[in-house]
Design an enzyme around this catalytic site. Structure first.
Site, PDB file in Angstrom:
ATOM      1  NE  ARG A 147       1.031 -10.044  16.338  1.00 31.05           N
ATOM      2  CZ  ARG A 147       0.986  -8.742  16.588  1.00 31.05           C
ATOM      3  NH1 ARG A 147       1.153  -8.291  17.808  1.00 31.05           N
ATOM      4  NH2 ARG A 147       0.749  -7.877  15.626  1.00 31.05           N
ATOM      5  NE  ARG A 206      -2.148  -0.425  17.803  1.00 31.80           N
ATOM      6  CZ  ARG A 206      -1.452  -1.388  17.190  1.00 31.80           C
ATOM      7  NH1 ARG A 206      -1.053  -2.430  17.874  1.00 31.80           N
ATOM      8  NH2 ARG A 206      -1.159  -1.308  15.919  1.00 31.80           N
ATOM      9  CB  CYS A 255       1.739  -4.327  20.047  1.00 32.08           C
ATOM     10  SG  CYS A 255       2.709  -5.609  19.249  1.00 32.08           S
ATOM     11  CE  LYS A 294       3.481  -7.113  12.751  1.00 30.64           C
ATOM     12  NZ  LYS A 294       3.221  -5.673  12.697  1.00 30.64           N
ATOM     13  CG  ASN A 295       3.299  -3.525   9.781  1.00 28.84           C
ATOM     14  OD1 ASN A 295       2.889  -4.564  10.308  1.00 28.84           O
ATOM     15  ND2 ASN A 295       3.868  -2.558  10.477  1.00 28.84           N
ATOM     16  CG  ASP A 354       6.440   0.098  13.875  1.00 28.72           C
ATOM     17  OD1 ASP A 354       5.680  -0.418  14.695  1.00 28.72           O
ATOM     18  OD2 ASP A 354       6.052   0.879  12.985  1.00 28.72           O
TER      19      ASP A 354
HETATM   20  N1  EPU Z   1      -5.785   5.882  15.623  1.00 31.86           N
HETATM   21  C1  EPU Z   1      -6.959   6.386  16.145  1.00 31.86           C
HETATM   22  N2  EPU Z   1      -8.145   5.939  15.596  1.00 31.86           N
HETATM   23  C2  EPU Z   1      -8.181   5.047  14.565  1.00 31.86           C
HETATM   24  C3  EPU Z   1      -6.972   4.555  14.042  1.00 31.86           C
HETATM   25  C4  EPU Z   1      -5.778   4.981  14.599  1.00 31.86           C
HETATM   26  O1  EPU Z   1      -6.957   7.191  17.068  1.00 31.86           O
HETATM   27  O2  EPU Z   1      -9.302   4.688  14.127  1.00 31.86           O
HETATM   28  C5  EPU Z   1      -4.496   6.314  16.227  1.00 31.86           C
HETATM   29  C6  EPU Z   1      -3.804   5.160  16.949  1.00 31.86           C
HETATM   30  O3  EPU Z   1      -4.308   4.991  18.246  1.00 31.86           O
HETATM   31  C7  EPU Z   1      -2.350   5.593  16.910  1.00 31.86           C
HETATM   32  C8  EPU Z   1      -2.249   6.360  15.590  1.00 31.86           C
HETATM   33  O4  EPU Z   1      -3.585   6.677  15.209  1.00 31.86           O
HETATM   34  O5  EPU Z   1      -2.085   6.471  17.978  1.00 31.86           O
HETATM   35  C9  EPU Z   1      -1.582   5.602  14.478  1.00 31.86           C
HETATM   36  O6  EPU Z   1      -2.202   4.352  14.290  1.00 31.86           O
HETATM   37  P1  EPU Z   1      -2.262   3.627  12.865  1.00 31.86           P
HETATM   38  O7  EPU Z   1      -3.699   3.423  12.502  1.00 31.86           O
HETATM   39  O8  EPU Z   1      -1.397   4.378  11.926  1.00 31.86           O
HETATM   40  O9  EPU Z   1      -1.591   2.236  13.184  1.00 31.86           O
HETATM   41  P2  EPU Z   1      -2.082   0.789  12.799  1.00 31.86           P
HETATM   42  O10 EPU Z   1      -2.592   0.769  11.401  1.00 31.86           O
HETATM   43  O11 EPU Z   1      -2.923   0.218  13.883  1.00 31.86           O
HETATM   44  C10 EPU Z   1       0.180   0.045  11.709  1.00 31.86           C
HETATM   45  C11 EPU Z   1       1.186  -1.028  11.974  1.00 31.86           C
HETATM   46  C12 EPU Z   1       1.977  -0.683  13.225  1.00 31.86           C
HETATM   47  C13 EPU Z   1       2.649   0.649  13.015  1.00 31.86           C
HETATM   48  C14 EPU Z   1       1.608   1.722  12.673  1.00 31.86           C
HETATM   49  C15 EPU Z   1       2.225   3.076  12.373  1.00 31.86           C
HETATM   50  C16 EPU Z   1       0.137  -2.991  11.080  1.00 31.86           C
HETATM   51  C17 EPU Z   1      -0.499  -4.308  11.328  1.00 31.86           C
HETATM   52  N3  EPU Z   1       0.501  -2.299  12.154  1.00 31.86           N
HETATM   53  O12 EPU Z   1      -0.701   0.021  12.830  1.00 31.86           O
HETATM   54  O13 EPU Z   1       2.959  -1.678  13.362  1.00 31.86           O
HETATM   55  O14 EPU Z   1       3.312   1.028  14.203  1.00 31.86           O
HETATM   56  O15 EPU Z   1       0.835   1.303  11.542  1.00 31.86           O
HETATM   57  O16 EPU Z   1       3.059   3.006  11.263  1.00 31.86           O
HETATM   58  O17 EPU Z   1       0.336  -2.581   9.945  1.00 31.86           O
HETATM   59  C18 EPU Z   1       4.429  -3.097  14.508  1.00 31.86           C
HETATM   60  O18 EPU Z   1       4.735  -3.544  13.388  1.00 31.86           O
HETATM   61  O19 EPU Z   1       5.037  -3.397  15.569  1.00 31.86           O
HETATM   62  C19 EPU Z   1       3.308  -2.174  14.605  1.00 31.86           C
HETATM   63  C20 EPU Z   1       2.732  -1.838  15.760  1.00 31.86           C
END
Ligand code: EPU
Length: 433
Positions: free
Chosen positions: A415, A122, A117, A20-21, A307
């Site tokens: 999702r 975020r 989520c 999914k990611n 996750d």
């Molecule tokens: N963060 C910031 N600023 C930013 C971006 C991120 O402060 O501009 C912080 C976030 O708030 C968080 C941390 O950095 O505390 C990590 O966030 P990251 O950007 O790594 O997460 P993401 O890209 O939004 C993806 C996955 C998540 C998974 C995370 C970590 C997708 C669609 N989502 O999210 O998956 O937990 O990476 O590996 O790829 C899930 O599958 O249930 C899920 C939430």
């Protein structure tokens, strides 16, 4: 809504498809190419539907091929109406990754309010700072973000404040067609990111991954299409492994790969779970004896993926002793434990960084550490699903509990989990929808 009768161990075989990611991001990458792309292992999940809609709005044709295959043709990329894009506001975080590809193709991008989520604040500040450094102009308006690139985007030197998965993907998807070299420091290196790099390399990109989280990208003028099979979903695989442990079951997960699950497998073994790695599957089962409590800290790859945490916490309610779980990726990923407490689990939350190294959330009043005391028998309850992984965890908890639970909001689970009701039923779960 589901009615779940607990007490039956889950036994049998399930199959995981593409991650999914990764899949929705590979679909976005197709926009950068000047020829059609072919993606295999595409799961039937809502995040894929959302990205398909957004691509079609931008003139990309998305055709299903054989089962789990998509053919994406970006020959006629065009601007989409703001109102049409806006209809997809608040449902996913993927739209923000359209920025770089659309700026390269059209010089303009509109990004609606994001969803995803609610497991923390975020923000997308890292994404926007990076895009500005490439030369994009970001205009935040009431309806969303309007971005323009008056000139070709330029490669740059960047360092992320934290190895964010999304921000690393944003930089990759933007740098591949920017002018000159981009150096990204403190990058995320999750397997899904490495797979996205493979996709981009197939398209003609030049990307090198160095030690210490440094990625260098040499921009090119044109990219072609790709043919790629998505890496299997290691997050779904671990969810089924935890379901086997929590219900006293035995589940073979076809498609699960040891290399992507190494850190999870170590913890699984420490808890007392048994596993056997085969050619095309990993079998996970409960040993039939007591499970052991563990200290655990989530983190960026190669750490214990956040996750994996929520489903495993359900299994830890069945382990003997005190487990300590320190969540260091999201400040608010323990909301789901309230319902487990109502079911009889002994779980206390703390704002301190317990049992590990201090993280970004210490001293900031976020309840990001949990102490789980077990084993406790879980009792059936009425549950409202809070988020994707929390939702799957509720289903596992209901299956492990005595009595019949009702679980509401299961669309959140679809999702990210393909056909999860069919899979659960095949494993012997007693479920009525
Ligand atoms: N963060 C910031 N600023 C930013 C971006 C991120 O402060 O501009 C912080 C976030 O708030 C968080 C941390 O950095 O505390 C990590 O966030 P990251 O950007 O790594 O997460 P993401 O890209 O939004 C993806 C996955 C998540 C998974 C995370 C970590 C997708 C669609 N989502 O999210 O998956 O937990 O990476 O590996 O790829 C899930 O599958 O249930 C899920 C939430």
């Amino acid at each position: 809504m589901l009615r779940i009768q607990g007490g039956t161990p889950l036994v049998g075989t399930v199959e995981v498809r593409g991650a999914k990611n990764l899949v929705p991001k590979a679909m976005v990458a197709a926009v950068l190419g000047e020829a059609p792309s072919r993606l295999w292992g595409v799961p039937a999940i809502r995040d894929v539907d959302i990205v398909t809609d957004l691509l079609e709005l931008h003139g990309v044709s998305v055709r299903p091929g054989e089962a789990g295959e998509l053919v994406l043709d970006p020959s006629n990329v065009e601007r989409a109406a703001v109102a049409d894009i806006d209809a997809h506001a608040g449902v996913s975080r993927i739209p923000v990754l359209f920025c770089g590809p659309l700026l390269h193709r059209l010089g303009h991008a509109f990004i609606p309010d994001l969803g995803g989520c609610r497991i923390g604040d975020r923000p997308i500040d890292f994404h926007l700072d990076a895009l500005r450094q490439f030369g994009a102009i970001v205009d935040k308006r009431a309806d969303g973000l309007h971005l323009t690139a008056p000139e070709r985007l330029r490669g740059t030197r960047l360092e992320l404040p934290y190895p964010s998965v999304g921000a690393t993907e944003q930089v990759l998807l933007t740098a591949v067609r920017a002018e000159g070299v981009t150096e990204l420091r403190n990058a995320a290196i999750e397997p899904e990111i490495v797979d996205l790099i493979c996709v981009l390399q197939k398209m003609g990109a030049i990307i090198s991954v160095h030690t210490d989280r440094v990625i260098r990208i040499t921009g090119v003028d044109r990219l072609g299409g790709f043919s790629h099979r998505a890496l299997p979903d290691r997050l779904e695989a671990a969810s089924w492994a935890s379901a086997a442990l929590a219900t006293g079951g035995d589940i073979t997960v076809r498609g699960a790969r040891q290399v992507d699950l190494m850190t999870f497998l170590n913890v699984y073994r420490q808890v007392g779970g048994e596993f056997e790695v085969g050619e095309e599957a990993i079998r996970f089962w409960h040993p039939g004896t007591d499970l052991r409590a563990v200290p655990l800290e989530t983190g960026v790859h190669p750490g214990f993926q956040t996750d994996w945490q929520q489903p495993l916490v359900v299994a830890l309610t069945q382990a003997s002793g005190l487990s300590i779980v320190h969540e260091t990726v999201y400040e608010n990923r323990f909301g789901f434990t309230g319902a487990l407490r109502d079911m009889g689990a002994h779980i206390q939350l703390y704002a301190d960084c317990l049992g590990g190294t201090p993280c970004r959330f210490g001293q900031r009043n976020f309840q990001h550490s949990a102490v789980i005391s077990g084993p406790t028998k879980l009792q059936a309850a009425d549950l409202d699903i809070p988020d994707l992984r929390g939702g799957f965890s509720y289903v596992i908890a209901a299956l492990a509990a005595q009595g019949t639970s009702t679980v509401r909001g299961i669309e959140l689970i679809s999702r990210g989990y393909e056909d999860f009701l069919t899979k659960l039923t095949a494993l012997g779960a007693l479920i009525e929808s």
